[in-house]
Scaffold this motif. Structure first.
Motif, PDB file in Angstrom:
ATOM      1  N   ARG A  11       0.814  -1.231   0.000  1.00 46.51           N
ATOM      2  CA  ARG A  11       0.000   0.000   0.000  1.00 46.51           C
ATOM      3  C   ARG A  11       0.842   1.273   0.000  1.00 46.51           C
ATOM      4  NH1 ARG A  11      -4.202   0.396   4.716  1.00 46.51           N
ATOM      5  NH2 ARG A  11      -5.180   2.008   3.451  1.00 46.51           N
ATOM      6  N   PHE A  12       1.928   1.255   0.781  1.00 49.47           N
ATOM      7  CA  PHE A  12       2.657   2.504   1.016  1.00 49.47           C
ATOM      8  C   PHE A  12       4.095   2.490   0.508  1.00 49.47           C
ATOM      9  CE2 PHE A  12      -0.178   2.045   4.912  1.00 49.47           C
ATOM     10  CZ  PHE A  12      -1.198   2.841   4.395  1.00 49.47           C
ATOM     11  N   GLY A  13       4.511   1.373  -0.085  1.00 51.49           N
ATOM     12  CA  GLY A  13       5.925   1.199  -0.430  1.00 51.49           C
ATOM     13  C   GLY A  13       6.475   2.237  -1.377  1.00 51.49           C
ATOM     14  N   SER A  14       5.620   2.866  -2.190  1.00 45.96           N
ATOM     15  CA  SER A  14       6.144   3.877  -3.107  1.00 45.96           C
ATOM     16  C   SER A  14       5.814   5.300  -2.662  1.00 45.96           C
ATOM     17  CB  SER A  14       5.626   3.613  -4.524  1.00 45.96           C
ATOM     18  OG  SER A  14       4.220   3.541  -4.504  1.00 45.96           O
ATOM     19  N   CYS A  15       5.316   5.454  -1.446  1.00 45.16           N
ATOM     20  CA  CYS A  15       5.039   6.805  -0.945  1.00 45.16           C
ATOM     21  C   CYS A  15       6.349   7.529  -0.648  1.00 45.16           C
ATOM     22  CB  CYS A  15       4.203   6.739   0.339  1.00 45.16           C
ATOM     23  SG  CYS A  15       2.516   6.188   0.071  1.00 45.16           S
ATOM     24  N   ALA A  16       6.402   8.806  -0.979  1.00 47.65           N
ATOM     25  CA  ALA A  16       7.638   9.569  -0.791  1.00 47.65           C
ATOM     26  C   ALA A  16       7.651  10.322   0.532  1.00 47.65           C
ATOM     27  CB  ALA A  16       7.817  10.555  -1.942  1.00 47.65           C
ATOM     28  N   ASP A  17       6.492  10.456   1.146  1.00 52.13           N
ATOM     29  CA  ASP A  17       6.402  11.307   2.343  1.00 52.13           C
ATOM     30  C   ASP A  17       5.238  10.830   3.208  1.00 52.13           C
ATOM     31  OD1 ASP A  17       7.417  14.365   3.097  1.00 52.13           O
ATOM     32  OD2 ASP A  17       5.395  13.936   3.841  1.00 52.13           O
ATOM     33  N   GLY A  18       5.285  11.205   4.493  1.00 47.42           N
ATOM     34  CA  GLY A  18       4.186  10.869   5.386  1.00 47.42           C
ATOM     35  C   GLY A  18       2.846  11.347   4.852  1.00 47.42           C
ATOM     36  N   LEU A  19       2.839  12.506   4.246  1.00 46.20           N
ATOM     37  CA  LEU A  19       1.584  13.046   3.709  1.00 46.20           C
ATOM     38  C   LEU A  19       0.966  12.087   2.690  1.00 46.20           C
ATOM     39  CD1 LEU A  19       2.734  16.758   3.213  1.00 46.20           C
ATOM     40  CD2 LEU A  19       0.996  15.967   4.857  1.00 46.20           C
ATOM     41  N   ASP A  20       1.814  11.470   1.862  1.00 44.67           N
ATOM     42  CA  ASP A  20       1.319  10.509   0.862  1.00 44.67           C
ATOM     43  C   ASP A  20       0.766   9.255   1.536  1.00 44.67           C
ATOM     44  OD1 ASP A  20       2.372  12.280  -1.042  1.00 44.67           O
ATOM     45  OD2 ASP A  20       4.317  11.272  -0.972  1.00 44.67           O
ATOM     46  N   VAL A  21       1.444   8.826   2.599  1.00 46.31           N
ATOM     47  CA  VAL A  21       0.969   7.646   3.330  1.00 46.31           C
ATOM     48  C   VAL A  21      -0.412   7.923   3.906  1.00 46.31           C
ATOM     49  CG1 VAL A  21       1.369   6.152   5.342  1.00 46.31           C
ATOM     50  CG2 VAL A  21       3.299   6.827   3.891  1.00 46.31           C
ATOM     51  N   TRP A  22      -0.573   9.077   4.525  1.00 47.41           N
ATOM     52  CA  TRP A  22      -1.853   9.390   5.179  1.00 47.41           C
ATOM     53  C   TRP A  22      -2.971   9.489   4.156  1.00 47.41           C
ATOM     54  CZ3 TRP A  22       0.678  14.089   8.132  1.00 47.41           C
ATOM     55  CH2 TRP A  22       1.719  13.594   8.923  1.00 47.41           C
ATOM     56  N   LYS A  23      -2.650  10.112   2.999  1.00 39.39           N
ATOM     57  CA  LYS A  23      -3.643  10.220   1.920  1.00 39.39           C
ATOM     58  C   LYS A  23      -4.065   8.818   1.485  1.00 39.39           C
ATOM     59  CE  LYS A  23      -5.854  12.722  -1.156  1.00 39.39           C
ATOM     60  NZ  LYS A  23      -6.775  13.798  -0.748  1.00 39.39           N
ATOM     61  N   GLN A  24      -3.049   8.004   1.238  1.00 39.41           N
ATOM     62  CA  GLN A  24      -3.281   6.627   0.801  1.00 39.41           C
ATOM     63  C   GLN A  24      -4.074   5.837   1.854  1.00 39.41           C
ATOM     64  OE1 GLN A  24      -2.041   5.781  -2.159  1.00 39.41           O
ATOM     65  NE2 GLN A  24      -2.580   3.607  -2.157  1.00 39.41           N
ATOM     66  N   ALA A  25      -3.852   6.177   3.123  1.00 40.85           N
ATOM     67  CA  ALA A  25      -4.536   5.467   4.212  1.00 40.85           C
ATOM     68  C   ALA A  25      -5.986   5.912   4.359  1.00 40.85           C
ATOM     69  CB  ALA A  25      -3.784   5.675   5.523  1.00 40.85           C
ATOM     70  N   GLY A  26      -6.352   6.997   3.656  1.00 42.39           N
ATOM     71  CA  GLY A  26      -7.745   7.416   3.687  1.00 42.39           C
ATOM     72  C   GLY A  26      -8.009   8.736   4.394  1.00 42.39           C
ATOM     73  N   VAL A  27      -6.957   9.472   4.728  1.00 43.76           N
ATOM     74  CA  VAL A  27      -7.154  10.797   5.331  1.00 43.76           C
ATOM     75  C   VAL A  27      -7.464  11.790   4.212  1.00 43.76           C
ATOM     76  CG1 VAL A  27      -6.069  12.630   6.690  1.00 43.76           C
ATOM     77  CG2 VAL A  27      -5.556  10.237   7.204  1.00 43.76           C
ATOM     78  N   ASP A  28      -8.602  12.476   4.321  1.00 39.05           N
ATOM     79  CA  ASP A  28      -9.030  13.377   3.245  1.00 39.05           C
ATOM     80  C   ASP A  28      -8.077  14.552   3.055  1.00 39.05           C
ATOM     81  OD1 ASP A  28     -11.202  11.846   2.634  1.00 39.05           O
ATOM     82  OD2 ASP A  28     -12.525  12.880   4.066  1.00 39.05           O
ATOM     83  N   ASP A  29      -7.674  15.149   4.181  1.00 42.63           N
ATOM     84  CA  ASP A  29      -6.837  16.348   4.091  1.00 42.63           C
ATOM     85  C   ASP A  29      -5.582  16.166   4.954  1.00 42.63           C
ATOM     86  OD1 ASP A  29      -5.776  18.819   3.763  1.00 42.63           O
ATOM     87  OD2 ASP A  29      -7.556  19.937   4.404  1.00 42.63           O
ATOM     88  N   PRO A  30      -4.577  15.456   4.418  1.00 46.21           N
ATOM     89  CA  PRO A  30      -3.392  15.117   5.209  1.00 46.21           C
ATOM     90  C   PRO A  30      -2.677  16.355   5.770  1.00 46.21           C
ATOM     91  CG  PRO A  30      -3.365  13.953   3.116  1.00 46.21           C
ATOM     92  CD  PRO A  30      -4.495  14.916   3.039  1.00 46.21           C
ATOM     93  N   ALA A  31      -2.737  17.476   5.053  1.00 48.13           N
ATOM     94  CA  ALA A  31      -2.007  18.668   5.504  1.00 48.13           C
ATOM     95  C   ALA A  31      -2.504  19.150   6.861  1.00 48.13           C
ATOM     96  CB  ALA A  31      -2.130  19.776   4.466  1.00 48.13           C
ATOM     97  N   LYS A  32      -3.722  18.779   7.222  1.00 46.40           N
ATOM     98  CA  LYS A  32      -4.287  19.227   8.500  1.00 46.40           C
ATOM     99  C   LYS A  32      -3.808  18.379   9.689  1.00 46.40           C
ATOM    100  CE  LYS A  32      -8.648  21.508   7.361  1.00 46.40           C
ATOM    101  NZ  LYS A  32     -10.071  21.228   7.073  1.00 46.40           N
ATOM    102  N   VAL A  33      -3.272  17.192   9.396  1.00 43.94           N
ATOM    103  CA  VAL A  33      -2.947  16.254  10.475  1.00 43.94           C
ATOM    104  C   VAL A  33      -1.934  16.807  11.480  1.00 43.94           C
ATOM    105  CG1 VAL A  33      -1.810  14.021  10.941  1.00 43.94           C
ATOM    106  CG2 VAL A  33      -3.671  14.165   9.272  1.00 43.94           C
TER     107      VAL A  33
END
Lengths: 311, 239
Positions: free
Chosen positions: A266-288
């Motif tokens: 699921r996350f192996g090609s994510c470049a940043d935490g923000l991408d992981v959170w988006k991929q995990a289903g967080v609508d607006d990762p920048a707010k986390v």
């Protein structure tokens, strides 16, 4: 941060508290009893070689007490002494406690262990014996779990949970982490020193939190619970995790293998935490990163790996 | 010894160990007639999330097959892979998982043997070598928890000063002799004798279920306090 609502005093900050206070206040009032406390003066036999000051407890507090009426063992690292790092005595105290939990659990009972991590990893002045202590702690955790003990890690201290401390955390039955609770093997400075600032800029604090911080670990599935930075919140988490922590058996290890394989997919090609959170289903990762604890906890309930029986 | 020489001496009748990038997986026959499962890290490869999971899967498969065949872990690694990606994905969990699988194998009756034939350091060393029941080494192995330049940076002592201090204690400086003295390494094998024979002798020796390393470190005068401190806390806790 949170005003008292029920007439009780506000619970102290976990981050700001000393190790002995964390241990004492986490447990039922008046129940904490320490083993080989400062009065025993069991200090490092090695720091003197480096003309460094020693501490009477070598930076770790181990003892027993009760949690919501149930007997538990507790170990608390002091991040303000040598960065909470593992030396010979420091590690041996934790090993002894875990072996006791194993033996206390063999006779059908179970003795939970709470490990209050606050560590930079191995103490470099005692590198070999510190590393070996980590190997022994991991084995003692596994033997205790195999005998039926639940070993719960609580991560929210000044020094984080780095190096070998991160590996020990990975052997625990379950973890609770606060915003401050960074968990990693290689710390930011270590990556930057070895691989360059292009790989990791250790001065970019928000990058550090997005890669290793408590919120990221919770959303990734690296910790079961995210808690506010108070001793009461960690206490509630410890009680809850002792209840639900998984057994240590072959089925669990296979489930963990599947859980981690799924994570790479699921996350192996994510470049940043923000991408992981988006991929995990967080609508607006920048707010986390700026989200208050209660709001984040509500969000996290719907996110992350479902298989928390696999650790 | 090169890896090829080591494998030839361990398995004179051949083996099915295959390389997969920096790691190796397979098995080989034992002199006693059984088979040993083999996993390993070669060519001083840093251990990251992907390889750690493959190695763990191989160990789990060995447990799943049942029986009590031993598991041999061959180690010539770097430290853990130091990268943003590995930490982002939770490298601590992957390395701990590998260690847990090896320890589970041991608890299930598979004798896990680590053979340190090259380098290893830090998190990779913990997840592989340190997670086996019996860790042995070949002469010339160069384990290093931390290299002296890094220790020099943190302690703000010159390398010369550190080398001077290292003469009086094995607790911090890199090297096989130091780690052996602390109890981390059970024995150093003779590279002039058959490794197959030495492996078989180790497997035939009586099993020691408990972790012996702190007592070994005390006997060898490399760790003066660990065994006693652990025993005292243990006894106080059970009182």
């Amino acid at each position: 941060m949170n005003p008292p609502t029920d007439g009780r005093r506000q619970s102290p900050s976990w981050y700001e508290s000393a190790a002995r206070d964390r241990a004492r206040l986490l447990l039922d009032a008046g129940t904490f009893a320490e083993f080989l406390g400062p009065e025993a003066r069991e200090m490092s036999p090695h720091l003197g070689i480096f003309d460094l000051p020693r501490q009477f407890d070598d930076g770790i507090v181990v003892g027993r007490g009760k949690l919501a009426g149930t007997p538990v063992f507790v170990a608390a690292q002091e991040g303000r002494f040598m960065g909470g790092a593992f030396g010979e005595v420091h590690g041996a105290k934790l090993v002894g406690l875990l072996r006791a939990a194993r033996d206390a659990s063999r006779d059908g009972g179970t003795m939970p262990v709470l490990i209050l991590f606050d560590t930079g990893g191995v103490r470099l002045q005692e590198a070999n014996v510190g590393e070996l202590a980590i190997g022994e702690v991991m084995r003692a955790v596994i033997e205790a779990r195999r005998a039926g003990a639940k070993v719960i890690g609580l991560v929210g201290g000044r020094a984080g949970c780095y190096g070998g401390g991160g590996l020990i955390a990975g052997t625990c039955s379950a973890l609770a982490v606060s915003e401050h609770g960074r968990i990693a093997v290689s710390g930011p400075e270590v990556i930057e020193t070895n691989r360059g600032v292009e790989e990791f800029d250790s001065k970019d604090r928000s990058l550090v939190w997005r890669t290793m911080g408590g919120k990221h670990r919770r959303l990734l599935g690296g910790a079961e619970l995210f808690v506010d930075d108070t001793i009461d919140a960690f206490r509630a988490a410890a009680i809850a995790l002792i209840e639900r922590a998984p057994a240590f058996d072959l089925a669990m290890l296979k489930a963990e293998q599947a859980r981690l394989a799924e994570r790479l997919k699921r996350f192996g090609s994510c470049a940043d935490g923000l991408d992981v959170w988006k991929q995990a289903g967080v609508d607006d990762p920048a707010k986390v990163p700026g989200m208050p604890a209660d709001e984040f906890i509500a969000l996290a309930q719907h996110i992350g790996e479902g298989r928390h029986d696999a650790r | 010894m090169t890896l090829a020489e080591i494998l030839a001496s361990l398995f004179p009748a051949g083996h099915d160990i295959v390389r997969q990038g920096g790691i190796m997986l397979g098995s080989g026959p034992l002199k006693s007639g059984g088979r040993v499962t083999v996993v390993g890290v070669a060519d001083r490869t840093p251990l990251g999330v992907d390889d750690a999971l493959v190695l763990a899967g191989h160990v789990l498969a060995a447990i799943d097959r049942g029986g009590k065949d031993p598991i041999l872990v061959l180690i010539d690694s770097d430290s853990q892979r130091m990268s943003k990606r590995d930490e982002l994905l939770g490298l601590n969990e992957f390395l701990a998982h590998l260690g847990k699988c090896l320890m589970m194998a041991s608890l299930q009756g598979h004798h896990t043997v680590g053979l340190l034939y090259g380098h290893s350091a830090a998190g990779a060393f913990i997840a592989t070598a340190m997670s086996t029941r019996s860790l042995v080494a070949l002469p010339g192995a160069t384990p290093a928890v931390m290299d002296l330049p890094s220790i020099s940076k943190v302690t703000k002592l010159s390398i010369e000063a550190l080398q001077e201090k290292a003469r009086s204690t094995p607790v911090f400086a890199p090297g096989l002799a130091n780690l052996a003295q602390t109890g981390a390494v059970l024995a150093t094998w003779d590279d002039k004798r058959s490794l197959a024979d030495q492996l078989q002798a180790l497997l035939d020796a009586p099993a020691t279920p408990d972790d012996q390393r702190d007592r070994l470190g005390k006997e060898r005068k490399g760790r003066p306090k660990a065994a006693d401190i652990a025993a005292r806390v243990h006894d106080l806790a059970l009182r």
